[in-house]
Design a protein around this motif. Structure first.
Motif, PDB file in Angstrom:
ATOM      1  N   GLU A   1       0.824  -1.215   0.000  1.00 25.78           N
ATOM      2  CA  GLU A   1       0.000   0.000   0.000  1.00 25.78           C
ATOM      3  C   GLU A   1       0.854   1.259   0.000  1.00 25.78           C
ATOM      4  O   GLU A   1       0.572   2.210  -0.739  1.00 25.78           O
ATOM      5  N   VAL A   2       1.890   1.263   0.813  1.00 31.45           N
ATOM      6  CA  VAL A   2       2.743   2.454   0.893  1.00 31.45           C
ATOM      7  C   VAL A   2       3.535   2.634  -0.404  1.00 31.45           C
ATOM      8  O   VAL A   2       3.754   3.760  -0.856  1.00 31.45           O
ATOM      9  N   LEU A   3       3.928   1.535  -1.020  1.00 32.35           N
ATOM     10  CA  LEU A   3       4.639   1.631  -2.296  1.00 32.35           C
ATOM     11  C   LEU A   3       3.776   2.261  -3.384  1.00 32.35           C
ATOM     12  O   LEU A   3       4.299   2.843  -4.342  1.00 32.35           O
ATOM     13  N   LYS A   4       2.460   2.155  -3.251  1.00 35.12           N
ATOM     14  CA  LYS A   4       1.539   2.646  -4.286  1.00 35.12           C
ATOM     15  C   LYS A   4       0.953   4.030  -3.986  1.00 35.12           C
ATOM     16  O   LYS A   4       0.025   4.470  -4.670  1.00 35.12           O
ATOM     17  N   ILE A   5       1.476   4.714  -2.989  1.00 38.54           N
ATOM     18  CA  ILE A   5       1.000   6.073  -2.706  1.00 38.54           C
ATOM     19  C   ILE A   5       1.428   6.997  -3.843  1.00 38.54           C
ATOM     20  O   ILE A   5       2.586   7.008  -4.251  1.00 38.54           O
ATOM     21  N   ALA A   6       0.467   7.768  -4.356  1.00 38.18           N
ATOM     22  CA  ALA A   6       0.733   8.693  -5.466  1.00 38.18           C
ATOM     23  C   ALA A   6       0.489  10.126  -5.021  1.00 38.18           C
ATOM     24  O   ALA A   6      -0.122  10.370  -3.976  1.00 38.18           O
ATOM     25  N   ASP A   7       0.965  11.068  -5.820  1.00 44.80           N
ATOM     26  CA  ASP A   7       0.770  12.474  -5.467  1.00 44.80           C
ATOM     27  C   ASP A   7      -0.715  12.826  -5.380  1.00 44.80           C
ATOM     28  O   ASP A   7      -1.116  13.669  -4.575  1.00 44.80           O
ATOM     29  N   SER A   8      -1.532  12.151  -6.177  1.00 45.65           N
ATOM     30  CA  SER A   8      -2.975  12.422  -6.164  1.00 45.65           C
ATOM     31  C   SER A   8      -3.663  11.911  -4.901  1.00 45.65           C
ATOM     32  O   SER A   8      -4.827  12.226  -4.653  1.00 45.65           O
ATOM     33  N   ASP A   9      -2.957  11.118  -4.101  1.00 40.86           N
ATOM     34  CA  ASP A   9      -3.521  10.585  -2.857  1.00 40.86           C
ATOM     35  C   ASP A   9      -3.337  11.540  -1.689  1.00 40.86           C
ATOM     36  O   ASP A   9      -3.826  11.270  -0.583  1.00 40.86           O
ATOM     37  N   ILE A  10      -2.642  12.631  -1.929  1.00 37.92           N
ATOM     38  CA  ILE A  10      -2.362  13.589  -0.863  1.00 37.92           C
ATOM     39  C   ILE A  10      -3.214  14.834  -1.055  1.00 37.92           C
ATOM     40  O   ILE A  10      -3.190  15.468  -2.116  1.00 37.92           O
ATOM     41  N   GLU A  11      -3.980  15.186  -0.036  1.00 34.86           N
ATOM     42  CA  GLU A  11      -4.786  16.403  -0.086  1.00 34.86           C
ATOM     43  C   GLU A  11      -4.733  17.077   1.276  1.00 34.86           C
ATOM     44  O   GLU A  11      -5.277  16.565   2.261  1.00 34.86           O
ATOM     45  N   ASN A  12      -4.041  18.209   1.312  1.00 40.94           N
ATOM     46  CA  ASN A  12      -3.817  18.918   2.580  1.00 40.94           C
ATOM     47  C   ASN A  12      -3.151  17.978   3.574  1.00 40.94           C
ATOM     48  O   ASN A  12      -2.080  17.473   3.319  1.00 40.94           O
ATOM     49  N   SER A  13      -3.812  17.707   4.713  1.00 45.49           N
ATOM     50  CA  SER A  13      -3.190  16.837   5.724  1.00 45.49           C
ATOM     51  C   SER A  13      -3.668  15.392   5.623  1.00 45.49           C
ATOM     52  O   SER A  13      -3.323  14.562   6.461  1.00 45.49           O
ATOM     53  N   LYS A  14      -4.437  15.086   4.578  1.00 43.99           N
ATOM     54  CA  LYS A  14      -5.009  13.740   4.460  1.00 43.99           C
ATOM     55  C   LYS A  14      -4.322  12.932   3.360  1.00 43.99           C
ATOM     56  O   LYS A  14      -3.918  13.471   2.342  1.00 43.99           O
ATOM     57  N   ILE A  15      -4.246  11.636   3.616  1.00 42.85           N
ATOM     58  CA  ILE A  15      -3.633  10.722   2.661  1.00 42.85           C
ATOM     59  C   ILE A  15      -4.552   9.525   2.459  1.00 42.85           C
ATOM     60  O   ILE A  15      -5.084   8.969   3.420  1.00 42.85           O
ATOM     61  N   THR A  16      -4.757   9.164   1.210  1.00 44.02           N
ATOM     62  CA  THR A  16      -5.598   8.011   0.894  1.00 44.02           C
ATOM     63  C   THR A  16      -4.707   6.789   0.702  1.00 44.02           C
ATOM     64  O   THR A  16      -3.745   6.823  -0.073  1.00 44.02           O
TER      65      THR A  16
ATOM     66  N   ASP B   1      -9.890   0.479   1.307  1.00 43.00           N
ATOM     67  CA  ASP B   1      -9.243   1.786   1.208  1.00 43.00           C
ATOM     68  C   ASP B   1      -9.624   2.620   2.427  1.00 43.00           C
ATOM     69  O   ASP B   1     -10.688   2.444   3.013  1.00 43.00           O
ATOM     70  N   ARG B   2      -8.770   3.559   2.795  1.00 41.75           N
ATOM     71  CA  ARG B   2      -9.107   4.470   3.889  1.00 41.75           C
ATOM     72  C   ARG B   2      -8.390   5.793   3.706  1.00 41.75           C
ATOM     73  O   ARG B   2      -7.355   5.870   3.030  1.00 41.75           O
ATOM     74  N   VAL B   3      -8.945   6.835   4.296  1.00 36.68           N
ATOM     75  CA  VAL B   3      -8.358   8.173   4.266  1.00 36.68           C
ATOM     76  C   VAL B   3      -7.902   8.504   5.677  1.00 36.68           C
ATOM     77  O   VAL B   3      -8.694   8.478   6.618  1.00 36.68           O
ATOM     78  N   LEU B   4      -6.608   8.799   5.832  1.00 36.59           N
ATOM     79  CA  LEU B   4      -6.039   9.079   7.145  1.00 36.59           C
ATOM     80  C   LEU B   4      -5.583  10.525   7.222  1.00 36.59           C
ATOM     81  O   LEU B   4      -5.004  11.045   6.270  1.00 36.59           O
ATOM     82  N   ASP B   5      -5.850  11.156   8.336  1.00 38.27           N
ATOM     83  CA  ASP B   5      -5.350  12.505   8.578  1.00 38.27           C
ATOM     84  C   ASP B   5      -4.028  12.373   9.328  1.00 38.27           C
ATOM     85  O   ASP B   5      -4.004  11.958  10.490  1.00 38.27           O
ATOM     86  N   ILE B   6      -2.924  12.702   8.659  1.00 43.45           N
ATOM     87  CA  ILE B   6      -1.611  12.524   9.282  1.00 43.45           C
ATOM     88  C   ILE B   6      -1.055  13.844   9.822  1.00 43.45           C
ATOM     89  O   ILE B   6       0.123  13.947  10.171  1.00 43.45           O
ATOM     90  N   GLY B   7      -1.921  14.864   9.870  1.00 38.52           N
ATOM     91  CA  GLY B   7      -1.558  16.122  10.504  1.00 38.52           C
ATOM     92  C   GLY B   7      -0.354  16.803   9.889  1.00 38.52           C
ATOM     93  O   GLY B   7      -0.183  16.856   8.666  1.00 38.52           O
ATOM     94  N   SER B   8       0.541  17.292  10.761  1.00 41.37           N
ATOM     95  CA  SER B   8       1.700  18.067  10.297  1.00 41.37           C
ATOM     96  C   SER B   8       2.682  17.213   9.495  1.00 41.37           C
ATOM     97  O   SER B   8       3.512  17.753   8.750  1.00 41.37           O
ATOM     98  N   ASP B   9       2.603  15.891   9.643  1.00 40.35           N
ATOM     99  CA  ASP B   9       3.508  15.023   8.878  1.00 40.35           C
ATOM    100  C   ASP B   9       3.248  15.133   7.370  1.00 40.35           C
ATOM    101  O   ASP B   9       4.113  14.780   6.566  1.00 40.35           O
ATOM    102  N   ALA B  10       2.055  15.612   7.013  1.00 42.31           N
ATOM    103  CA  ALA B  10       1.732  15.763   5.593  1.00 42.31           C
ATOM    104  C   ALA B  10       2.653  16.771   4.915  1.00 42.31           C
ATOM    105  O   ALA B  10       2.901  16.684   3.704  1.00 42.31           O
ATOM    106  N   SER B  11       3.174  17.718   5.688  1.00 47.24           N
ATOM    107  CA  SER B  11       4.055  18.733   5.099  1.00 47.24           C
ATOM    108  C   SER B  11       5.314  18.102   4.512  1.00 47.24           C
ATOM    109  O   SER B  11       5.862  18.575   3.518  1.00 47.24           O
ATOM    110  N   LYS B  12       5.770  16.995   5.122  1.00 51.90           N
ATOM    111  CA  LYS B  12       6.954  16.292   4.603  1.00 51.90           C
ATOM    112  C   LYS B  12       6.661  15.706   3.227  1.00 51.90           C
ATOM    113  O   LYS B  12       7.533  15.691   2.349  1.00 51.90           O
ATOM    114  N   VAL B  13       5.427  15.219   3.059  1.00 52.96           N
ATOM    115  CA  VAL B  13       5.044  14.630   1.780  1.00 52.96           C
ATOM    116  C   VAL B  13       4.972  15.709   0.706  1.00 52.96           C
ATOM    117  O   VAL B  13       5.500  15.546  -0.397  1.00 52.96           O
ATOM    118  N   HIS B  14       4.312  16.830   1.041  1.00 51.59           N
ATOM    119  CA  HIS B  14       4.200  17.931   0.080  1.00 51.59           C
ATOM    120  C   HIS B  14       5.577  18.469  -0.306  1.00 51.59           C
ATOM    121  O   HIS B  14       5.843  18.753  -1.483  1.00 51.59           O
TER     122      HIS B  14
END
Length: 219
Positions: free
Chosen positions: A41-56, A66-79
């Motif tokens: 699942e983590v290998l298949k994370i795409a840029d389109s799966d990231i929206e603000n602080s949430k990751i699908t 499937d699930r949508v998780l709010d990863i909070g401030s950690d999302a900034s690392k992804v962006h």
């Protein structure tokens, strides 16, 4: 595996000389812990799966939901990773399952830890959530587990490898599943129960009963 061990492994990525590999490995291992996702699942994370602080997190066919998780401030690392390396599509397309396992083994050796595998990140994070008071239902949601009735039931020990109790109605496990449990000290009963809950989607009562039935075979 616990948070401290995960942090040590993630921190070991900073010794990579190639800046892209350093950033990629750091983010990948961070997400492996934060999301408690399966390796596939983590290998298949795409840029389109990231929206603000949430990751699908997209489950592989037959591997939960499937699930949508709010990863909070950690999302900034992804962006930041996406922007810095101008990535589109899958974020970790340059690595595969084998390279991840080799990566983790290398970092464990670098920081003096016993070898772990990618699934240990998932189990460790789930245990942390459980120890923190999260309900079994909320943990199942994070892990992407389906309902208990949709899970594959444990195999009877006799059916699995021809050994064990003659009572075919008992909830016992296959040899492979038993070997996994035996790696956990017998004194840590709750840890064994948690592994069954995570791996099979059992309620706690169901996991306790299966574990008790299985342990009778080894007395």
């Amino acid at each position: 595996m616990n948070r401290t061990e995960a942090q040590l492994i993630v921190a070991a990525t900073q010794k990579e000389e190639d800046p892209f590999i350093r950033d990629r490995n750091h983010l990948f291992l961070s997400l492996l812990w934060i999301t408690a996702g399966r390796l596939s699942e983590v290998l298949k994370i795409a840029d389109s799966d990231i929206e603000n602080s949430k990751i699908t997190i997209h489950a592989a066919p037959g591997k939960g939901i499937d699930r949508v998780l709010d990863i909070g401030s950690d999302a900034s690392k992804v962006h930041e990773y996406i922007e810095n390396w101008n990535l589109r599509g899958y974020l970790f397309e340059s690595i595969d399952r084998n390279s991840v396992r080799n990566m983790i083994a290398k970092y464990c050796k670098d920081v003096g830890l016993e070898p772990v595998n990618p699934h240990d990140f998932r189990n460790g994070r789930a245990k942390e959530l459980m120890d923190g008071g999260a309900s079994s239902e909320s943990i199942k949601g994070i892990l992407g587990h389906t309902g208990i009735q949709e899970r594959i039931p444990s195999h009877n020990f006799r059916h699995a490898d021809g050994v064990g109790d003659s009572d075919s109605g008992k909830n016992v496990l296959s040899r492979e599943q038993v070997d996994k449990l035996l790696k956990i000290p017998k004194s840590d009963f709750e840890q064994r129960v948690m592994v069954l809950m995570l791996d099979h989607g059992y309620t706690r009562d169901k996991a306790v009963q299966v574990l008790k039935d299985t342990e009778k075979l080894f007395k």
